[in-house]
Design an enzyme around this catalytic site. Structure first.
Site, PDB file in Angstrom:
ATOM      1  N   ASP A  36      -1.672  -5.493   9.095  1.00  0.00           N
ATOM      2  CA  ASP A  36      -2.549  -4.392   8.707  1.00  0.00           C
ATOM      3  C   ASP A  36      -3.862  -5.006   8.218  1.00  0.00           C
ATOM      4  O   ASP A  36      -3.900  -5.652   7.173  1.00  0.00           O
ATOM      5  CB  ASP A  36      -1.858  -3.587   7.591  1.00  0.00           C
ATOM      6  CG  ASP A  36      -2.708  -2.419   7.107  1.00  0.00           C
ATOM      7  OD1 ASP A  36      -3.796  -2.184   7.666  1.00  0.00           O
ATOM      8  OD2 ASP A  36      -2.272  -1.739   6.153  1.00  0.00           O
ATOM      9  N   TRP A  75       0.878  -1.175   0.000  1.00  0.00           N
ATOM     10  CA  TRP A  75       0.000   0.000   0.000  1.00  0.00           C
ATOM     11  C   TRP A  75       0.914   1.223   0.000  1.00  0.00           C
ATOM     12  O   TRP A  75       1.813   1.313   0.848  1.00  0.00           O
ATOM     13  CB  TRP A  75      -0.892  -0.027   1.251  1.00  0.00           C
ATOM     14  CG  TRP A  75      -1.872   1.083   1.325  1.00  0.00           C
ATOM     15  CD1 TRP A  75      -2.677   1.543   0.319  1.00  0.00           C
ATOM     16  CD2 TRP A  75      -2.175   1.903   2.469  1.00  0.00           C
ATOM     17  NE1 TRP A  75      -3.464   2.575   0.764  1.00  0.00           N
ATOM     18  CE2 TRP A  75      -3.173   2.818   2.079  1.00  0.00           C
ATOM     19  CE3 TRP A  75      -1.704   1.946   3.787  1.00  0.00           C
ATOM     20  CZ2 TRP A  75      -3.718   3.765   2.955  1.00  0.00           C
ATOM     21  CZ3 TRP A  75      -2.248   2.883   4.658  1.00  0.00           C
ATOM     22  CH2 TRP A  75      -3.240   3.785   4.244  1.00  0.00           C
TER      23      TRP A  75
HETATM   24  C1  LIG Z   1      -4.002  -1.669   3.210  1.00  0.00           C
HETATM   25  C2  LIG Z   1      -4.620  -0.521   3.919  1.00  0.00           C
HETATM   26  N1  LIG Z   1      -4.276  -0.294   5.178  1.00  0.00           N
HETATM   27  C3  LIG Z   1      -4.791   0.742   5.877  1.00  0.00           C
HETATM   28  C4  LIG Z   1      -5.705   1.596   5.307  1.00  0.00           C
HETATM   29  C5  LIG Z   1      -6.177   2.741   6.146  1.00  0.00           C
HETATM   30  O1  LIG Z   1      -7.505   2.941   6.276  1.00  0.00           O
HETATM   31  P1  LIG Z   1      -8.120   4.186   7.032  1.00  0.00           P
HETATM   32  O2  LIG Z   1      -7.016   5.061   7.523  1.00  0.00           O
HETATM   33  O3  LIG Z   1      -8.979   4.886   6.038  1.00  0.00           O
HETATM   34  O4  LIG Z   1      -8.898   3.617   8.179  1.00  0.00           O
HETATM   35  C6  LIG Z   1      -6.091   1.393   3.973  1.00  0.00           C
HETATM   36  C7  LIG Z   1      -7.033   2.303   3.325  1.00  0.00           C
HETATM   37  O5  LIG Z   1      -7.122   2.438   2.140  1.00  0.00           O
HETATM   38  C8  LIG Z   1      -5.538   0.303   3.272  1.00  0.00           C
HETATM   39  O6  LIG Z   1      -5.855   0.036   2.000  1.00  0.00           O
END
Ligand SMILES: Cc1ncc(COP(=O)(O)O)c(C=O)c1O
Length: 386
Positions: free
Chosen positions: A205, A124
């Site tokens: 994650d 990511w």
């Molecule tokens: C792999 C991954 N981790 C963490 C997140 C974080 O999500 P948020 O900060 O919107 O709760 C995302 C959001 O796109 C994600 O795709």
């Protein structure tokens, strides 16, 4: 002094979102932005969420701060949802979304003396930025073969031999963003053994629980790994699972020896205190109400089932398409909102410019954002470039 600041380049996804917005074609297709869309192209609020909000409006008696740890009932309920029987081994703190949880986790690792975080690639895109912001060093490791659409366990495990005890590794628990490729249970166990043998700390994650095979199925690998690890850090986002993206709901869980738990909690509290002091309440209160009430919980599960079924159907439709060089059938086996196609930058640009089909520069498509009515046109566009 501020005038000497050098500008930073914006997130590449924002560029694509802007280009899509400014494209006057009425049949353009948006596969860039990472949100779920239903058959009509909307990202609706779940019924259980609306009901929980109505309940909160009617019953909430104060807006004073929630405690330093956040909403403790929310943490217990989310802990159960994610870890099941091993939830009692966790120290938990509410976080500002999954992103905030990742940052808290990285800050905690640095406080503990960690220096490096291994990132299986592609990852990511926000992971390296968060790791660097916490003054840790990101270390890339090969992980996925995009042309063949498969996880390369051998490459990943052999890359771990270069890591040092105390280094962490960020692993996505399910529905990998941007690949849609998840480890099998036996691969999770293989990974657990490899991490234990080298003294590496798993940092999981979890941002898409319920979007792959089911609420429990999607965390089976995470549970297997965490049960085997002496120490682990787990960042949870509820943005997608409850469709409450903008409410910024997340939590960080840490597994450590019982004697270390008080130090873990006080360090997390100190890190949070110096950042935002107390977490926001509303989104966590929604999740708490939904999970605590039998009827709301069932309604949420049903709606999440529908979302998952919809995504799986879109994947099947794509897999049935025959697109020359692209292994479309492998896309059906993948999980969650995203997949990454083996397309080069020129092909991605042609799709955008000549066909009005938008995806990220790295050819990530939001399968969960593709309307069924658009599938034939999307497939035709792919055939024209690949
Ligand atoms: C792999 C991954 N981790 C963490 C997140 C974080 O999500 P948020 O900060 O919107 O709760 C995302 C959001 O796109 C994600 O795709």
């Amino acid at each position: 002094m501020i005038e000497t600041l050098a500008p930073k380049s914006p997130d590449p996804l924002l560029k694509i979102i802007r280009m899509f917005r400014e494209d006057p074609r009425t049949d353009k297709i948006d596969l860039g932005v990472g949100v779920y869309k239903d058959a009509t192209g909307a990202t609706p609020i779940m019924h259980a969420v609306k009901d929980a909000e109505a309940l909160l409006l009617a019953t909430q008696k104060t807006k004073t701060y929630v405690g330093q740890q956040g909403d403790v009932t929310f943490l217990e309920l989310v802990g159960q949802l994610v870890f099941g029987d091993i939830a009692h081994e966790m120290t938990a703190i509410q976080a500002v979304g999954g992103t905030g949880a990742l940052r808290l986790g990285c800050d905690l690792l640095r406080e503990s003396g960690a220096r490096r975080v291994v990132l299986p690639q592609p990852c990511w895109p926000n992971h390296p930025s968060i790791v660097r912001a916490a003054r840790l060093e990101p270390v890339d490791a090969p992980f996925f073969n995009i042309a063949e659409q498969r996880i390369d366990m051998e490459e990943l495990i052999s890359a771990l031999t270069g890591a040092e005890p105390g280094d962490a590794i960020i692993l996505q628990a399910c529905c990998h963003n941007p690949l849609g490729a998840d480890f099998s249970l036996s691969q999770w166990i293989e990974l657990a053994d490899a991490l234990n043998a080298r003294g590496l700390i798993p940092f999981l994650d979890l941002a898409y629980q319920g979007f792959g095979d089911g609420i429990d199925e999607d965390v089976a690998g995470l549970r297997a790994l965490v049960a085997r690890a002496p120490e682990a850090v787990i960042a949870v986002s509820e943005a997608k699972s409850f469709g409450i993206y903008r409410e910024r709901v997340g939590a960080l869980f840490v597994k450590a020896a019982p004697r270390a738990r008080q130090a873990v909690m006080s360090n997390l509290a100190a890190i949070a205190r110096a950042n935002y002091s107390m977490p926001p309440d509303h989104g966590a209160a929604i999740v708490r109400e939904v999970l605590a009430d039998e009827a709301l919980r069932q309604s949420w599960r049903d709606e999440l089932d529908q979302i998952r079924t919809h995504i799986k159907r879109t994947r099947r439709l794509l897999a049935e398409a025959r697109v020359n060089s692209l292994p479309m059938h492998l896309i059906a086996a993948q999980k969650g909102m995203f997949s990454t196609l083996p397309l080069n930058e020129a092909q991605v640009n042609t799709l955008r410019e000549q066909h009005g089909v938008y995806m990220t520069d790295a050819a990530r498509i939001t399968v969960a954002g593709l309307r069924e009515a658009d599938v034939p046109r999307f497939v035709e566009a792919l055939k024209a470039v690949a």
